[in-house]
Write an enzyme that holds these catalytic residues in place. Structure first.
Site, PDB file in Angstrom:
ATOM      1  N   HIS A 246       6.464   5.851  -2.091  1.00 24.43           N
ATOM      2  CA  HIS A 246       6.661   7.090  -2.655  1.00 24.43           C
ATOM      3  C   HIS A 246       8.255   7.332  -3.234  1.00 24.43           C
ATOM      4  O   HIS A 246       9.018   6.976  -2.155  1.00 24.43           O
ATOM      5  CB  HIS A 246       6.106   8.202  -1.980  1.00 24.43           C
ATOM      6  CG  HIS A 246       6.161   9.666  -2.767  1.00 24.43           C
ATOM      7  ND1 HIS A 246       7.290  10.529  -2.953  1.00 24.43           N
ATOM      8  CD2 HIS A 246       5.014  10.004  -3.528  1.00 24.43           C
ATOM      9  CE1 HIS A 246       6.900  11.435  -3.801  1.00 24.43           C
ATOM     10  NE2 HIS A 246       5.625  11.302  -4.280  1.00 24.43           N
ATOM     11  N   GLU A 305      -2.396   9.538  -3.271  1.00 30.00           N
ATOM     12  CA  GLU A 305      -3.414   8.771  -3.990  1.00 30.00           C
ATOM     13  C   GLU A 305      -4.410   8.090  -3.347  1.00 30.00           C
ATOM     14  O   GLU A 305      -5.875   7.822  -3.742  1.00 30.00           O
ATOM     15  CB  GLU A 305      -2.816   7.786  -5.213  1.00 30.00           C
ATOM     16  CG  GLU A 305      -1.670   8.391  -6.028  1.00 30.00           C
ATOM     17  CD  GLU A 305      -2.198   9.599  -6.686  1.00 30.00           C
ATOM     18  OE1 GLU A 305      -3.146  10.131  -6.762  1.00 30.00           O
ATOM     19  OE2 GLU A 305      -1.454   9.875  -7.924  1.00 30.00           O
TER      20      GLU A 305
HETATM   21  N1  COA Z   1       3.720  -2.068  -2.505  1.00 34.31           N
HETATM   22  C1  COA Z   1       4.473  -2.824  -2.318  1.00 34.31           C
HETATM   23  N2  COA Z   1       5.816  -2.696  -2.503  1.00 34.31           N
HETATM   24  C2  COA Z   1       6.291  -1.635  -2.734  1.00 34.31           C
HETATM   25  C3  COA Z   1       5.443  -0.406  -3.001  1.00 34.31           C
HETATM   26  C4  COA Z   1       3.988  -0.696  -2.995  1.00 34.31           C
HETATM   27  N3  COA Z   1       2.990   0.228  -3.121  1.00 34.31           N
HETATM   28  N4  COA Z   1       5.946   0.696  -3.301  1.00 34.31           N
HETATM   29  C5  COA Z   1       7.472   0.128  -3.326  1.00 34.31           C
HETATM   30  N5  COA Z   1       7.536  -1.170  -2.949  1.00 34.31           N
HETATM   31  C6  COA Z   1       8.700  -1.830  -2.885  1.00 34.31           C
HETATM   32  C7  COA Z   1       9.364  -2.282  -4.253  1.00 34.31           C
HETATM   33  O1  COA Z   1       8.679  -3.774  -4.501  1.00 34.31           O
HETATM   34  C8  COA Z   1      10.869  -2.544  -3.928  1.00 34.31           C
HETATM   35  O2  COA Z   1      11.057  -3.577  -3.358  1.00 34.31           O
HETATM   36  P1  COA Z   1      12.281  -4.483  -3.613  1.00 34.31           P
HETATM   37  O3  COA Z   1      13.682  -3.499  -3.356  1.00 34.31           O
HETATM   38  O4  COA Z   1      12.251  -5.736  -2.798  1.00 34.31           O
HETATM   39  O5  COA Z   1      12.198  -4.782  -5.026  1.00 34.31           O
HETATM   40  C9  COA Z   1      10.996  -1.313  -2.963  1.00 34.31           C
HETATM   41  O6  COA Z   1       9.641  -1.161  -2.155  1.00 34.31           O
HETATM   42  C10 COA Z   1      11.279  -0.065  -3.263  1.00 34.31           C
HETATM   43  O7  COA Z   1      10.636   0.327  -4.364  1.00 34.31           O
HETATM   44  P2  COA Z   1      11.252   1.171  -5.516  1.00 34.31           P
HETATM   45  O8  COA Z   1      10.687   0.698  -6.862  1.00 34.31           O
HETATM   46  O9  COA Z   1      12.506   1.684  -5.370  1.00 34.31           O
HETATM   47  O10 COA Z   1      10.452   2.437  -5.341  1.00 34.31           O
HETATM   48  P3  COA Z   1      10.071   3.709  -6.120  1.00 34.31           P
HETATM   49  O11 COA Z   1      10.623   4.958  -5.641  1.00 34.31           O
HETATM   50  O12 COA Z   1      10.624   3.282  -7.595  1.00 34.31           O
HETATM   51  O13 COA Z   1       8.655   3.774  -6.252  1.00 34.31           O
HETATM   52  C11 COA Z   1       6.304   4.069  -6.539  1.00 34.31           C
HETATM   53  C12 COA Z   1       7.661   4.652  -5.990  1.00 34.31           C
HETATM   54  C13 COA Z   1       5.372   5.294  -6.062  1.00 34.31           C
HETATM   55  C14 COA Z   1       6.339   4.114  -8.062  1.00 34.31           C
HETATM   56  C15 COA Z   1       6.076   2.831  -5.903  1.00 34.31           C
HETATM   57  O14 COA Z   1       6.334   2.980  -4.494  1.00 34.31           O
HETATM   58  C16 COA Z   1       4.849   2.279  -6.217  1.00 34.31           C
HETATM   59  O15 COA Z   1       4.681   1.912  -7.275  1.00 34.31           O
HETATM   60  N6  COA Z   1       3.614   2.565  -5.515  1.00 34.31           N
HETATM   61  C17 COA Z   1       2.350   2.236  -5.941  1.00 34.31           C
HETATM   62  C18 COA Z   1       1.749   3.077  -7.018  1.00 34.31           C
HETATM   63  C19 COA Z   1       1.187   4.414  -6.311  1.00 34.31           C
HETATM   64  O16 COA Z   1       0.609   4.321  -5.438  1.00 34.31           O
HETATM   65  N7  COA Z   1       1.857   5.528  -7.350  1.00 34.31           N
HETATM   66  C20 COA Z   1       1.449   6.818  -6.679  1.00 34.31           C
HETATM   67  C21 COA Z   1       2.504   7.413  -6.201  1.00 34.31           C
HETATM   68  S1  COA Z   1       2.164   9.299  -5.597  1.00 34.31           S
END
Ligand code: COA
Length: 362
Positions: A246, A305
């Protein structure tokens, strides 16, 4: 690429607060833990709209006003043509909502809150070759949604579970769709315009579109024994695990536990597939362990989710419909934010950082 823009304060709000360090969600001064279980959709909606509309509404008046709005909206169902029914449910629903008049008043707000509740079950039934079910204005919004979906009166546990879901997701700070709603509202456009923009932002898999893929993941894993290997392979391929991580929460998303608890009465009364729940629990345990190992510096925990997927599946919604059900719950949050912005805010006009070429100096 990180650019620090996530730290920019884009709005002041009295509606909800997301504390990512403590894992706490506060809606109108009340912690989510104290709202769920117990609060109804109408109750949280009345609280979110408090002081923002031209006349006050209580949970009781809202229940009958929404009932009347659902009945009124049902006349639109005849306009669901083949073209719309060929679209994914959330797109068909958005197109139907686009037909509604725009405005800033309570009547517009009520129709927008009732619209996805009426349109989504009808779209799903028509897509499945079934006749749509007319609304029953005497019921609560949650009971009537389930009735319109299945053509059966839902059990008390099912209605309570949908209420818990709709309350849990009613508002959540300045997430992407709520921001979209506020940006549109800041131009003094009407509530329908705000809600349509918000639905567009919601449908992406990084926002409201994740729970369907959560079930795809559970199906692909298949058995508890396969969880560790499957999740490891997915991460090796560079994929993200749906239902985890998140932007704000650095600990467990409090909404995940609210929904997990909301599922318990359905599990106890045998209204949920127990094997599915056991598989989900194993996948959650394995995913948390692997993510901790792979990303030791980035706390990644379960998000809303994951349990949304299990709860909506248990209530009989197909996975393609999940984003639409999210919209049913979040519309009141979008409306409240749009009204707050229109009443108290300024035009939202952020600046960009230009990184392109400049004209050559002669
Ligand atoms: N699975 C695997 N790795 C994950 C991850 C996940 N669900 N969520 C984040 N990461 C990793 C990223 O790959 C990144 O790694 P890196 O720095 O080596 O590239 C790191 O954690 C940070 O990710 P970041 O993109 O900064 O997180 P964010 O704050 O932009 O992303 C989400 C938040 C929700 C978009 C992300 O966690 C995600 O894509 N989750 C899956 C989709 C989901 O469940 N969405 C519903 C949200 S309520």
């Amino acid at each position: 690429m990180k650019n620090g823009l996530e730290d920019v304060i884009a709005a002041e709000t009295q509606l909800s607060d997301v504390d990512g360090e403590r894992g706490r969600l506060v809606i109108r001064g009340v912690s989510l833990d104290d709202l769920v279980p117990g609060e109804t959709y109408e109750g949280v909606a009345a609280s979110l709209l408090d002081g923002l509309m031209e006349r006050p509404v209580t949970a009781t008046t809202l229940r009958s006003l929404l009932g009347a709005a659902r009945v009124d909206l049902y006349s639109h169902i005849t306009r669901l043509d083949e073209g719309l029914l060929a679209l994914p449910p959330v797109d068909a629903m958005r197109a139907m909502i686009a037909r509604l008049g725009d405005g800033q008043d309570l009547d517009t707000a009520l129709h927008l809150m009732a619209a996805p509740a009426v349109f989504l079950p009808a779209i799903l039934r028509l897509q499945a070759g079934q006749r749509p079910v007319t609304p029953d204005e005497s019921l609560s919004q949650s009971a009537d949604i389930l009735r319109m979906l299945t053509d059966r009166m839902p059990s008390a546990e099912q209605t309570a579970a949908l209420d818990a879901y709709l309350v849990t997701i009613s508002d959540h700070g300045l997430n992407a769709s709520t921001f979209a709603s506020r940006v549109v509202a800041s131009t003094q456009a009407g509530l329908t315009s705000s809600v349509l923009a918000a639905i567009g932002a919601l449908k992406g898999p990084l926002h409201g579109g994740a729970p369907g893929p959560v079930l795809d993941m559970l199906d692909a894993i298949g058995t508890e024994a396969n969880a560790h290997a499957w999740l490891t392979d997915a991460l090796d391929r560079g994929e993200r695990l749906m239902g985890f991580g998140h932007r704000i929460y650095r600990v467990r998303d409090p909404r995940a536990d609210a929904l997990k608890n909301a599922l318990s009465p359905l599990v106890r009364s045998g209204q949920v597939d127990r094997e599915r729940m056991a598989l989900a629990a194993s996948v959650e345990r394995a995913a948390l362990a692997i993510l901790k190992e792979r990303k030791p510096d980035r706390p990644l925990d379960v998000n809303v989710e994951f349990y949304t997927a299990l709860l909506l599946e248990a209530l009989g919604f197909e996975r393609q419909a999940f984003t639409g059900v999210f919209a049913i719950g979040r519309t009141v949050g979008w409306i409240a934010h749009a009204r707050e912005q229109a009443l108290n805010g300024r035009l939202i006009r952020p600046r960009s950082i230009y990184t392109g070429p400049l004209p050559k100096v002669a």
